[in-house]
Design a protein around this motif. Structure first.
Motif, PDB file in Angstrom:
ATOM      1  N   ALA A  62       0.833  -1.206   0.000  1.00 61.00           N
ATOM      2  CA  ALA A  62       0.000   0.000   0.000  1.00 61.00           C
ATOM      3  C   ALA A  62       0.869   1.258   0.000  1.00 61.00           C
ATOM      4  O   ALA A  62       0.557   2.247  -0.680  1.00 61.00           O
TER       5      ALA A  62
ATOM      6  N   GLU B 116       2.167   1.693  -3.485  1.00 62.38           N
ATOM      7  CA  GLU B 116       1.090   2.146  -4.362  1.00 62.38           C
ATOM      8  C   GLU B 116       0.846   3.644  -4.174  1.00 62.38           C
ATOM      9  O   GLU B 116       0.695   4.390  -5.150  1.00 62.38           O
ATOM     10  N   ALA B 117       0.831   4.082  -2.918  1.00 66.57           N
ATOM     11  CA  ALA B 117       0.615   5.505  -2.641  1.00 66.57           C
ATOM     12  C   ALA B 117       1.789   6.346  -3.119  1.00 66.57           C
ATOM     13  O   ALA B 117       1.611   7.456  -3.621  1.00 66.57           O
TER      14      ALA B 117
ATOM     15  N   TRP C 275      -2.404   7.663  -4.118  1.00 64.51           N
ATOM     16  CA  TRP C 275      -3.516   7.104  -3.363  1.00 64.51           C
ATOM     17  C   TRP C 275      -3.277   5.603  -3.128  1.00 64.51           C
ATOM     18  O   TRP C 275      -2.648   4.937  -3.957  1.00 64.51           O
ATOM     19  N   ALA C 276      -3.810   5.118  -2.017  1.00 61.59           N
ATOM     20  CA  ALA C 276      -3.842   3.679  -1.777  1.00 61.59           C
ATOM     21  C   ALA C 276      -5.006   3.379  -0.853  1.00 61.59           C
ATOM     22  O   ALA C 276      -5.322   4.166   0.057  1.00 61.59           O
TER      23      ALA C 276
ATOM     24  N   ILE D 299      -3.199   7.427   2.240  1.00 67.55           N
ATOM     25  CA  ILE D 299      -3.484   5.999   2.362  1.00 67.55           C
ATOM     26  C   ILE D 299      -4.751   5.855   3.200  1.00 67.55           C
ATOM     27  O   ILE D 299      -4.787   6.290   4.359  1.00 67.55           O
TER      28      ILE D 299
ATOM     29  N   HIS E 282      -6.717   1.528  -6.678  1.00 66.60           N
ATOM     30  CA  HIS E 282      -5.448   1.475  -5.940  1.00 66.60           C
ATOM     31  C   HIS E 282      -5.599   0.607  -4.683  1.00 66.60           C
ATOM     32  O   HIS E 282      -4.979   0.867  -3.658  1.00 66.60           O
ATOM     33  N   ARG E 283      -6.425  -0.442  -4.793  1.00 67.24           N
ATOM     34  CA  ARG E 283      -6.733  -1.289  -3.640  1.00 67.24           C
ATOM     35  C   ARG E 283      -5.612  -2.315  -3.385  1.00 67.24           C
ATOM     36  O   ARG E 283      -5.101  -2.942  -4.301  1.00 67.24           O
ATOM     37  N   VAL E 284      -5.268  -2.460  -2.103  1.00 69.64           N
ATOM     38  CA  VAL E 284      -4.376  -3.528  -1.656  1.00 69.64           C
ATOM     39  C   VAL E 284      -5.106  -4.253  -0.530  1.00 69.64           C
ATOM     40  O   VAL E 284      -5.467  -3.624   0.476  1.00 69.64           O
TER      41      VAL E 284
END
Length: 452
Positions: free
Chosen positions: A262, A265-266, A271-272, A402, A447-449
């Motif tokens: 995450a 990604e951010a 964004w995450a 996040i 942007h999903r984890v």
């Protein structure tokens, strides 16, 4: 509708500020008593207030400034006195609220509990709560009301006798003024005391056309389009920076966990969404709180550096914030961070800020970690759906945000559509919290984890 990406953001911002200052300092004979400025997050509200004060004093005027909290007042005193040493500033305060040291460190600042001691100062600054008790003082020709959308109309009524004209500056996307009593009996009336100062001013002065600041200097290019579309569809704005102008660079490799995924990604996209399995939980969801705290711990452990138009700086504890909807959630996060060795006490040095959306308004950080207001809830109440709450939480960052949440929020929203009663004469806020949440969640889904 979005501003043209080809337009020079600095030129657009300068043109808007020039028009605002001209209307404030050189009003026409038939001008209204107020100038209203709508500002998106990070557009330079405080800078505008300081510049307007300097311009008015330069034109031979003395003025009063109204802010909503003591911290806002002290910040304005510090900025104004520091930028203009030749200008005298009065800090009016109550007997039980001593001004901050930052406000009193300047030689051109005089603090007093008595308005009579400050009448010769070029600018006198205090809270609305203190100004309403000022009596037997002739009115100032000019006033500036900072964070005017946080000011209730009854507070404006209590201080309006003290000035002839005013500049009202605020963010219409932030939280509405707070009240502890029911206000249904005034709904739809032009003198509704629970309405903001700006809403009431415009209701009684329909000829006033608000100005707006068109550029956010805080939000990066990854965030401004979403925040503008979700919360400011009728007053769009753009970021003052472009793609790639701001970077978060970690020096420690990821450890393969969802938390590190995450963070990466951010860092790459701004964004995450760190998503936990769907479940109805207590408000201080232990797993969600642990995920928030672990994310902050890893942000510090991985040695990120923030690259921007301001240069390169390490991501320290003082540049990270955690946002929640409730105070008990914030307290739970602080306790967990303390157990992980993360500093949360600002009096002991740089520390991570952990607070509610109400108290994070107007503040700015490099990275924010947000516990979504609807995470783990069985219902979607008006409090948790309030548009301003989500707007504040999602717009405090310069680099990345996040969001930590339980899965199932879109389904929760569909099961609990807005059921607020429709009241005659009340302007419907657009967008409402239901729609804004859906817009933000749809973007975060990219942007999903998943955290298992």
């Amino acid at each position: 509708m979005q501003p043209s990406p080809a337009a020079d953001p600095a030129a657009a911002a300068d043109a808007a500020v020039t028009a605002i200052l001209d209307a404030t300092v050189h009003p026409t004979a038939d001008a209204a008593r107020g100038v209203v400025v709508d500002s998106p997050p990070g557009a330079g509200k405080s800078t505008l207030v300081v510049r307007a004060a300097r311009e008015l004093v330069g034109a031979g005027e003395r003025l009063m400034i109204v802010a909503q909290t003591n911290s806002q007042v002290d910040d304005l005193v510090d900025r104004l006195a520091g930028k203009t040493p030749g200008l005298t500033v009065g800090r009016l305060h109550s007997s039980d609220a001593r001004p901050a040291a930052e406000a009193l460190r300047h030689a051109n600042v005089t603090a007093s509990t008595r308005p009579a001691d400050l009448l010769e100062q070029d600018v006198v600054i205090s809270t609305a709560a203190k100004w309403q008790w000022v009596k037997e003082v002739g009115p100032w020709r000019h006033a500036i009301v900072d964070e005017a959308y946080q000011m209730r109309s009854d507070a404006l009524l209590a201080v309006a006798r003290l000035f002839e004209r005013a500049l009202f500056v605020g963010d219409p996307g932030q939280l509405d003024p707070f009240t502890v009593v029911g206000t249904e009996q005034w709904a739809g009336l032009s003198y509704d005391p629970s309405s903001s100062a700006v809403v009431t001013l415009l209701a009684h002065n329909p000829t006033i056309v608000p100005h707006r600041l068109p550029v956010s200097w805080r939000l990066p290019a990854s965030a401004a389009p979403l925040i503008s579309a979700a919360f400011y569809p009728y007053t769009p704005f753009r970021s003052g920076t472009g793609p790639g102008d701001r970077l978060l660079v970690p020096t420690v490799r990821p450890d393969g966990t969802a938390v590190d995924a995450a963070i990466d990604e951010a860092a790459e996209h701004g964004w995450a969404l760190l998503e936990l399995p769907a479940r109805h939980t207590v408000r201080t969801d232990p797993k969600a709180v642990a995920a928030v705290a672990s994310t902050v711990r890893r942000l510090l452990d991985r040695g990120l550096s923030a690259h921007s138009e301001q240069g390169r700086t390490p991501l320290t504890a003082g540049r990270i914030a955690v946002g929640t909807a409730h105070r008990d959630q914030a307290a739970a996060v602080r306790a967990t961070l303390t157990a992980l060795g993360v500093p949360v006490d600002p009096t002991a040095g740089p520390a991570v800020t952990v607070d509610t959306a109400n108290r994070l308004q107007g503040r700015e950080y490099d990275v924010t970690v947000v516990l979504h207001p609807l995470s783990g809830r069985p219902d979607a109440t008006a409090f948790h759906l309030e548009t301003g709450r989500l707007c504040v939480l999602a717009s405090r960052h310069r680099h990345a945000c996040i969001v930590v949440a339980r899965a199932g929020i879109p389904e929760l929203l569909d099961e609990h559509p807005a059921t607020e009663p429709v009241q005659l004469g009340v302007t419907v806020k657009f967008p409402d919290g239901w729609e804004a949440n859906h817009a933000v969640l749809a973007h975060l889904a990219e942007h999903r984890v998943r955290l298992r």
